[in-house]
Design a protein around this motif. Structure first.
Motif, PDB file in Angstrom:
ATOM      1  N   GLU A 270       0.820  -1.213   0.000  1.00 25.33           N
ATOM      2  CA  GLU A 270       0.000   0.000   0.000  1.00 25.33           C
ATOM      3  C   GLU A 270       0.858   1.268   0.000  1.00 25.33           C
ATOM      4  N   GLU A 271       1.884   1.296   0.837  1.00 29.49           N
ATOM      5  CA  GLU A 271       2.724   2.497   0.930  1.00 29.49           C
ATOM      6  C   GLU A 271       3.448   2.799  -0.373  1.00 29.49           C
ATOM      7  N   ASN A 272       3.824   1.727  -1.094  1.00 32.37           N
ATOM      8  CA  ASN A 272       4.564   1.929  -2.340  1.00 32.37           C
ATOM      9  C   ASN A 272       3.651   1.944  -3.569  1.00 32.37           C
ATOM     10  N   ASN A 273       2.346   1.767  -3.309  1.00 31.71           N
ATOM     11  CA  ASN A 273       1.348   1.892  -4.367  1.00 31.71           C
ATOM     12  C   ASN A 273       1.647   0.989  -5.562  1.00 31.71           C
ATOM     13  N   PHE A 274       1.979  -0.271  -5.288  1.00 28.58           N
ATOM     14  CA  PHE A 274       2.279  -1.222  -6.362  1.00 28.58           C
ATOM     15  C   PHE A 274       1.002  -1.581  -7.130  1.00 28.58           C
ATOM     16  N   ASP A 275       1.040  -1.533  -8.431  1.00 27.83           N
ATOM     17  CA  ASP A 275      -0.066  -2.032  -9.251  1.00 27.83           C
ATOM     18  C   ASP A 275      -0.007  -3.551  -9.348  1.00 27.83           C
ATOM     19  N   LYS A 276       1.236  -4.052  -9.456  1.00 25.22           N
ATOM     20  CA  LYS A 276       1.473  -5.491  -9.486  1.00 25.22           C
ATOM     21  C   LYS A 276       2.671  -5.785  -8.600  1.00 25.22           C
ATOM     22  N   PHE A 277       2.679  -6.975  -8.011  1.00 23.34           N
ATOM     23  CA  PHE A 277       3.814  -7.361  -7.187  1.00 23.34           C
ATOM     24  C   PHE A 277       3.928  -8.873  -7.161  1.00 23.34           C
ATOM     25  N   ILE A 278       5.105  -9.328  -6.772  1.00 25.78           N
ATOM     26  CA  ILE A 278       5.439 -10.749  -6.755  1.00 25.78           C
ATOM     27  C   ILE A 278       5.562 -11.227  -5.311  1.00 25.78           C
ATOM     28  N   ILE A 279       5.011 -12.412  -5.038  1.00 28.90           N
ATOM     29  CA  ILE A 279       5.248 -13.117  -3.771  1.00 28.90           C
ATOM     30  C   ILE A 279       5.957 -14.429  -4.116  1.00 28.90           C
ATOM     31  N   LYS A 280       7.024 -14.758  -3.397  1.00 29.76           N
ATOM     32  CA  LYS A 280       7.714 -16.018  -3.662  1.00 29.76           C
ATOM     33  C   LYS A 280       8.404 -16.519  -2.392  1.00 29.76           C
ATOM     34  N   PRO A 281       8.585 -17.831  -2.282  1.00 34.08           N
ATOM     35  CA  PRO A 281       9.273 -18.389  -1.106  1.00 34.08           C
ATOM     36  C   PRO A 281      10.750 -18.032  -1.123  1.00 34.08           C
ATOM     37  N   LEU A 282      11.326 -17.930   0.039  1.00 33.85           N
ATOM     38  CA  LEU A 282      12.726 -17.540   0.155  1.00 33.85           C
ATOM     39  C   LEU A 282      13.654 -18.611  -0.397  1.00 33.85           C
ATOM     40  N   ASP A 283      13.247 -19.874  -0.341  1.00 34.12           N
ATOM     41  CA  ASP A 283      14.130 -20.962  -0.752  1.00 34.12           C
ATOM     42  C   ASP A 283      13.711 -21.571  -2.086  1.00 34.12           C
ATOM     43  N   GLY A 284      12.889 -20.873  -2.863  1.00 34.43           N
ATOM     44  CA  GLY A 284      12.435 -21.404  -4.144  1.00 34.43           C
ATOM     45  C   GLY A 284      13.526 -21.355  -5.193  1.00 34.43           C
ATOM     46  N   MET A 285      13.352 -22.154  -6.254  1.00 36.45           N
ATOM     47  CA  MET A 285      14.287 -22.152  -7.376  1.00 36.45           C
ATOM     48  C   MET A 285      13.515 -22.548  -8.633  1.00 36.45           C
ATOM     49  N   GLY A 286      14.069 -22.172  -9.777  1.00 38.14           N
ATOM     50  CA  GLY A 286      13.474 -22.565 -11.042  1.00 38.14           C
ATOM     51  C   GLY A 286      12.087 -22.004 -11.278  1.00 38.14           C
ATOM     52  N   GLY A 287      11.768 -20.886 -10.628  1.00 39.47           N
ATOM     53  CA  GLY A 287      10.456 -20.277 -10.815  1.00 39.47           C
ATOM     54  C   GLY A 287       9.359 -20.905  -9.993  1.00 39.47           C
ATOM     55  N   LYS A 288       9.678 -21.897  -9.170  1.00 41.10           N
ATOM     56  CA  LYS A 288       8.650 -22.582  -8.386  1.00 41.10           C
ATOM     57  C   LYS A 288       8.135 -21.678  -7.263  1.00 41.10           C
ATOM     58  N   GLY A 289       6.820 -21.626  -7.150  1.00 41.66           N
ATOM     59  CA  GLY A 289       6.209 -20.884  -6.058  1.00 41.66           C
ATOM     60  C   GLY A 289       6.065 -19.401  -6.288  1.00 41.66           C
ATOM     61  N   VAL A 290       6.409 -18.890  -7.466  1.00 40.43           N
ATOM     62  CA  VAL A 290       6.298 -17.458  -7.739  1.00 40.43           C
ATOM     63  C   VAL A 290       4.852 -17.123  -8.102  1.00 40.43           C
ATOM     64  N   VAL A 291       4.260 -16.188  -7.348  1.00 39.57           N
ATOM     65  CA  VAL A 291       2.861 -15.797  -7.573  1.00 39.57           C
ATOM     66  C   VAL A 291       2.820 -14.310  -7.914  1.00 39.57           C
ATOM     67  N   LEU A 292       2.134 -13.994  -9.016  1.00 40.38           N
ATOM     68  CA  LEU A 292       1.953 -12.607  -9.434  1.00 40.38           C
ATOM     69  C   LEU A 292       0.615 -12.091  -8.937  1.00 40.38           C
ATOM     70  N   PHE A 293       0.639 -10.954  -8.232  1.00 40.54           N
ATOM     71  CA  PHE A 293      -0.578 -10.317  -7.731  1.00 40.54           C
ATOM     72  C   PHE A 293      -0.815  -8.986  -8.442  1.00 40.54           C
ATOM     73  N   GLU A 294      -2.071  -8.686  -8.671  1.00 40.09           N
ATOM     74  CA  GLU A 294      -2.461  -7.342  -9.071  1.00 40.09           C
ATOM     75  C   GLU A 294      -3.134  -6.684  -7.873  1.00 40.09           C
ATOM     76  N   ARG A 295      -3.059  -5.369  -7.824  1.00 34.24           N
ATOM     77  CA  ARG A 295      -3.595  -4.656  -6.674  1.00 34.24           C
ATOM     78  C   ARG A 295      -5.070  -4.991  -6.427  1.00 34.24           C
ATOM     79  N   LYS A 296      -5.833  -5.190  -7.514  1.00 33.33           N
ATOM     80  CA  LYS A 296      -7.256  -5.460  -7.380  1.00 33.33           C
ATOM     81  C   LYS A 296      -7.545  -6.832  -6.765  1.00 33.33           C
TER      82      LYS A 296
END
Length: 326
Positions: free
Chosen positions: A155-181
């Motif tokens: 909210e503070e950085n007013n992201f339209d889109k942002f990524i959530i991912k696990p700290l120990d992930g690799m090869g793109g596993k677990g990467v989730v793309l969110f939109e503000r809506k």
């Protein structure tokens, strides 16, 4: 020269696309004595770090698949200090016990990458340390176990889109793309990633870099210098460009900004003993570092008219070895 590869089991190698195999073959082609072992075959005996090494014996061939299939091995228990250079090519995450054992001989053997450097840089926290708050090198990044802090960060950085991912992930596993809506789904996804093991784990929240849907650039950086790159393009309907997640590679010529950015990052990598690294860029921002078993050799060669980048990698590492021995 005696070379050792600490890697995954030989039967796990995929010869048609394995970067480690290309490095092994390059060393064999130069006449070096090459051995390999897995992390489970390393021990300490009488104060020495030893291993059950398999020396590679192969017939001469230009074909990597034939090279792999024809391989024979001579096993022997040896002291690690008998080797001149050790390539650390085990799949992430790094085993802390392995680092503890090998760090005992870090000053006696040239490691690619340096053990203390792997300890420092083998996780996504290291990449996040390049965040200056102004997105000069990396997108704005938060690493936390606190879901409320993630919401506040978005909210503070007013992201339209942002990524959530696990700290120990690799090869793109677990990467989730969110939109503000769709931020209403954030709590449940974050709660799963943080608490799925039963012990709270930190996760990464990162500003989405525009252009990511078109792919990312994997740069091969050796001794702090970018020596090659590919563009990784996501598969249809997927936001992840990792080749292991179904992405494909096309040719990419680094522009002046990308070269200088990689050199800036590479300076710190070199100081920390990370001599061979995969740097992932999106729209002139570094989004990830692969310091453990970096790949990309095969697709790089394929899209660049069968250039053999492993020759450049080994050449550069031999120069660094000379510095180590001086």
């Amino acid at each position: 020269m005696k070379i050792c590869f600490v890697m995954y089991a030989w039967n796990k190698v995929e010869p048609s696309k394995d970067s480690t195999l290309r490095l092994i073959k390059e060393c064999v082609d130069r006449g070096f004595e090459v051995s390999y072992l897995t992390k489970n075959e390393i021990s300490i005996s009488k104060g020495k770090v030893i291993g059950n090494f398999k020396k590679l014996v192969s017939k001469e061939t230009n074909d990597c698949v034939e090279f792999y299939n024809s391989m024979k091995f001579e096993s022997a228990i040896k002291d690690f200090t008998e080797f001149d250079m050790v390539f650390m090519r085990a799949d992430p995450p790094v085993d802390p016990l392995l680092l503890n054992m090998l760090e005992l001989i870090e000053d006696k053997v040239f490691f690619v990458n340096k053990i203390s450097g792997l300890r420092k840089a083998n996780n996504k926290i290291y990449a996040a340390s390049f965040d200056d708050g102004n997105e000069t090198i990396v997108p704005q990044t938060l690493i936390t176990k606190d879901i409320d802090l993630i919401k506040l960060f978005v909210e503070e950085n007013n992201f339209d889109k942002f990524i959530i991912k696990p700290l120990d992930g690799m090869g793109g596993k677990g990467v989730v793309l969110f939109e503000r809506k769709s931020v209403g789904n954030l709590s449940s996804i974050c709660d799963f990633y943080i608490n799925h093991t039963g012990v709270p784990q930190p996760i990464i929240c990162q500003n989405y870099i525009e252009g990511a849907e078109k792919g990312d650039v994997r740069v091969i950086v050796v001794n702090g210098e970018p020596i090659g790159a590919i563009m990784r393009v996501p598969a249809e309907g997927d936001h992840r460009s990792n080749i292991s997640a179904g992405g494909s590679a096309i040719q990419h010529i680094l522009d002046d900004y990308e070269i200088e950015l990689c050199r800036k990052i590479g300076k710190q990598l070199n100081e920390d003993g990370i001599y061979f690294c995969g740097v992932d860029l999106i729209n002139h921002k570094m989004v990830e570092l692969n310091v453990v078993s970096p790949g990309g050799v095969v697709p790089h060669n394929r899209v660049n008219n069968n250039e053999v980048i492993q020759k450049q990698i080994v050449d550069a590492l031999l120069e660094k070895y000379k510095e180590f021995k001086a």
